[in-house]
Design an enzyme around this catalytic site. Structure first.
Site, PDB file in Angstrom:
ATOM      1  N   THR A  98      -9.170   4.470  -0.242  1.00 30.30           N
ATOM      2  CA  THR A  98     -10.043   5.646  -0.142  1.00 30.30           C
ATOM      3  C   THR A  98     -10.073   6.292  -1.517  1.00 30.30           C
ATOM      4  OG1 THR A  98      -9.403   5.979   2.157  1.00 30.30           O
ATOM      5  CG2 THR A  98     -10.466   7.832   1.035  1.00 30.30           C
ATOM      6  N   LYS A 173     -15.881   7.934   5.181  1.00 29.36           N
ATOM      7  CA  LYS A 173     -14.420   8.040   5.247  1.00 29.36           C
ATOM      8  C   LYS A 173     -13.950   9.447   4.869  1.00 29.36           C
ATOM      9  CE  LYS A 173     -10.002   6.956   4.993  1.00 29.36           C
ATOM     10  NZ  LYS A 173      -9.121   6.439   5.987  1.00 29.36           N
ATOM     11  N   LYS A 241      -4.850  14.050  -1.142  1.00 30.83           N
ATOM     12  CA  LYS A 241      -5.767  13.380  -2.083  1.00 30.83           C
ATOM     13  C   LYS A 241      -7.159  13.253  -1.458  1.00 30.83           C
ATOM     14  CE  LYS A 241      -5.896   9.094  -1.712  1.00 30.83           C
ATOM     15  NZ  LYS A 241      -6.679   8.029  -1.056  1.00 30.83           N
TER      16      LYS A 241
HETATM   17  P1  NA7 Z   1       0.923   3.471  -0.001  1.00 27.82           P
HETATM   18  O1  NA7 Z   1       1.821   2.914   1.029  1.00 27.82           O
HETATM   19  O2  NA7 Z   1       1.337   4.728  -0.735  1.00 27.82           O
HETATM   20  O3  NA7 Z   1       0.642   2.314  -1.089  1.00 27.82           O
HETATM   21  C1  NA7 Z   1      -0.049   2.610  -2.281  1.00 27.82           C
HETATM   22  C2  NA7 Z   1      -0.287   1.322  -3.063  1.00 27.82           C
HETATM   23  O4  NA7 Z   1      -0.985   1.667  -4.284  1.00 27.82           O
HETATM   24  C3  NA7 Z   1       1.007   0.615  -3.468  1.00 27.82           C
HETATM   25  O5  NA7 Z   1       0.789  -0.777  -3.477  1.00 27.82           O
HETATM   26  C4  NA7 Z   1       1.197   1.137  -4.894  1.00 27.82           C
HETATM   27  O6  NA7 Z   1       1.978   0.294  -5.705  1.00 27.82           O
HETATM   28  C5  NA7 Z   1      -0.228   1.152  -5.388  1.00 27.82           C
HETATM   29  N1  NA7 Z   1      -0.399   2.001  -6.582  1.00 27.82           N
HETATM   30  C6  NA7 Z   1      -0.188   3.320  -6.685  1.00 27.82           C
HETATM   31  N2  NA7 Z   1      -0.463   3.741  -7.929  1.00 27.82           N
HETATM   32  C7  NA7 Z   1      -0.821   2.638  -8.632  1.00 27.82           C
HETATM   33  C8  NA7 Z   1      -1.232   2.417  -9.982  1.00 27.82           C
HETATM   34  N3  NA7 Z   1      -1.317   3.426 -10.870  1.00 27.82           N
HETATM   35  N4  NA7 Z   1      -1.550   1.154 -10.353  1.00 27.82           N
HETATM   36  C9  NA7 Z   1      -1.475   0.140  -9.459  1.00 27.82           C
HETATM   37  N5  NA7 Z   1      -1.106   0.288  -8.171  1.00 27.82           N
HETATM   38  C10 NA7 Z   1      -0.785   1.514  -7.759  1.00 27.82           C
HETATM   39  O7  NA7 Z   1      -0.542   3.782   0.574  1.00 27.82           O
HETATM   40  P2  NA7 Z   1      -1.265   3.185   1.868  1.00 27.82           P
HETATM   41  O8  NA7 Z   1      -1.055   1.723   1.908  1.00 27.82           O
HETATM   42  O9  NA7 Z   1      -0.912   4.016   3.059  1.00 27.82           O
HETATM   43  O10 NA7 Z   1      -2.800   3.529   1.525  1.00 27.82           O
HETATM   44  C11 NA7 Z   1      -3.518   2.785   0.548  1.00 27.82           C
HETATM   45  C12 NA7 Z   1      -4.941   3.294   0.474  1.00 27.82           C
HETATM   46  O11 NA7 Z   1      -5.602   3.204   1.761  1.00 27.82           O
HETATM   47  C13 NA7 Z   1      -5.079   4.739   0.084  1.00 27.82           C
HETATM   48  O12 NA7 Z   1      -6.255   4.929  -0.676  1.00 27.82           O
HETATM   49  C14 NA7 Z   1      -5.166   5.471   1.405  1.00 27.82           C
HETATM   50  O13 NA7 Z   1      -5.769   6.733   1.279  1.00 27.82           O
HETATM   51  C15 NA7 Z   1      -5.932   4.497   2.270  1.00 27.82           C
HETATM   52  P3  NA7 Z   1       3.600   0.450  -5.772  1.00 27.82           P
HETATM   53  O14 NA7 Z   1       4.142  -0.377  -4.642  1.00 27.82           O
HETATM   54  O15 NA7 Z   1       3.896   1.930  -5.613  1.00 27.82           O
HETATM   55  O16 NA7 Z   1       3.962  -0.065  -7.119  1.00 27.82           O
END
Ligand code: NA7
Length: 301
Positions: A98, A173, A241
Site C-alpha cells: 500500500t 485501498k 502510514k
Molecule cells: P511488514 O511485516 O512490516 O513487512 C515489511 C516488509 O518491507 C519487510 O519485508 C521489510 O524488510 C520491507 N522493507 C521495509 N523497509 C524497506 C526498505 N527501505 N527497503 C526494502 N525493504 C523494506 O509489513 P506487512 O507485510 O504487514 O505489509 C506489507 C505491505 O502490505 C504494506 O504496504 C502494508 O501496508 C500492506 P525487512 O524484513 O524489515 O528487512
C-alpha cells in the site's frame, strides 16, 4: 513471456505467506528481502534466494513486491540495484504494497518505458488472509495486464476486483483503510465506554452484531479485545502510514476527510506510547490508560 517464474520482494508478515502460497501452487519462485535471514528461511521450501532486486529481475517473468511504504518500494523498484535496472520487455510487475497513487503512476511510466506492464494490487485480509490465500485483491491496470496476472492472483487471493486503470487499486485501498480504522476506533471506544460505565461490553457487541451494521470484523476484533490478544495482524505503524497517505490523497483531490484526520491522531497517540509495532487492536489500550480502566474490568462495587 511466461508467467511461471515469479520473483517476490518483501517477505514481511504478508509477503512471506504470499510467496509460500505461490510456491505451493506450482510457480517457480525467487525471493529477495532486505533482511536476508527472512529470505533464507524459505530456501528449505524450494524457493530460490536472490542477493539483490536486480538479480530477481534477471531471472523472473513476473515481479511482485510487498514492502512497507513509499521509500521502501522506491528503493526496491528504482534504486541503484533495483528491479528497473535489469527489467526487460515483456515482464509483468505487480505491486501488492500500500503506497501512494503518484508513486504507482511513476512506476507505471518508468517500467512502461522498458516494455514492462505494471499493476497496483494492494490487498486486504491481513496475516490470516495471506496465510490461507484468501486475500481480497483490488487492482489497477490494463485489461491485458490483468489477464496475465490472473494465475498469480488466484494463488494468493480468493477475490480480485479490477478497480480501473493503474492507480485505481491504491485509490480504493486508501479509502478502504480509512473505513477500517474508523470502524475499529468507534467499536473500541464503544467497548471502553460501556465497560467503564459498568455495562458488560459483551452486551454492546451482542447488540451491534444483531443489528444492520454488524460486521465479521467486529466478531474478530471483539474477541481479541476481550481476550486482550494483541498479536500483530496489522501494525499500528502501517495503518498510521496508510491514514497519512489517505490524507495526502484527499488533499490532492480537495476532498475533506475529518474522520480519517481524527482517527490518525488516535494512531499517533498509540505510536507516541511506544505501540507502533503492536496490532491496530492495541490503539485503544492508550485510551484505557488515560481512563484508568481496561475493557472488561469490573467497575468499583
Ligand atoms: P511488514 O511485516 O512490516 O513487512 C515489511 C516488509 O518491507 C519487510 O519485508 C521489510 O524488510 C520491507 N522493507 C521495509 N523497509 C524497506 C526498505 N527501505 N527497503 C526494502 N525493504 C523494506 O509489513 P506487512 O507485510 O504487514 O505489509 C506489507 C505491505 O502490505 C504494506 O504496504 C502494508 O501496508 C500492506 P525487512 O524484513 O524489515 O528487512
Amino acid at each position: 513471456m511466461s508467467t511461471r517464474h515469479v520473483g517476490f520482494l518483501g517477505l514481511g508478515l504478508m509477503g512471506s505467506r504470499m510467496a509460500k502460497n505461490l510456491k505451493a501452487k506450482g510457480f517457480e519462485v525467487t525471493v529477495w528481502n532486505r533482511t536476508r535471514a527472512r529470505a533464507d528461511e524459505l530456501a528449505p521450501l524450494g524457493l530460490h534466494v536472490a542477493s539483490t532486486p536486480a538479480e530477481v529481475a534477471t531471472v523472473a517473468d513476473v515481479l511482485c513486491t510487498c514492502v512497507a511504504d513509499v521509500p521502501a518500494l522506491r528503493e526496491v523498484a528504482l534504486g541503484a540495484q533495483g528491479l528497473l535496472s535489469t527489467a526487460r520487455s515483456g515482464q509483468l510487475f505487480i505491486d501488492f504494497s500500500t503506497v501512494s497513487v503518484p508513486l504507482v503512476r511513476e512506476l507505471g511510466a518508468a517500467f512502461g518505458a522498458k516494455g514492462v506492464d505494471v499493476i497496483d494490487a494492494p490487498v486486504t485480509g491481513s496475516k490470516n488472509g495471506a496465510e490461507k490465500g484468501t486475500l481480497v485483491i483490488m487492482a489497477g491496470g490494463s485489461d491485458a495486464a490483468m489477464a496475465r496476472a490472473d494465475a498469480v492472483f488466484k494463488a494468493v487471493g480468493e477475490k480480485v476486483i479490477h478497480c480501473g486503470p493503474l492507480g485505481a487499486g491504491t485509490q480504493v485501498k486508501l479509502a478502504g483503510n480509512g473505513l477500517i480504522a474508523a470502524m475499529l476506533q468507534a467499536f473500541s471506544e464503544g467497548l471502553l465506554l460501556t465497560s467503564k460505565a459498568g455495562v458488560d461490553p459483551r452486551k454492546f457487541i451482542e447488540v451491534v452484531q444483531a443489528s444492520g451494521f454488524r460486521s465479521p470484523y467486529f466478531d474478530f476484533k471483539g474477541k481479541a479485545l476481550l481476550e486482550r490478544d494483541f498479536s500483530t495482524h496489522f501494525e499500528v505503524d502501517l495503518m498510521h502510514k496508510d491514514l497519512t497517505l489517505l490524507l495526502e490523497n484527499a488533499a490532492a483531490n480537495r476532498v475533506p476527510t475529518p474522520t480519517a484526520a481524527s482517527v490518525r491522531e488516535a494512531y499517533a497517540l498509540a505510536r507516541a506510547a511506544g505501540k507502533g509495532q503492536d496490532d491496530i487492536g492495541a490503539v485503544i489500550t492508550t485510551f484505557e490508560a488515560l481512563c484508568g480502566h481496561r475493557i472488561g474490568d469490573r467497575g468499583e462495587e
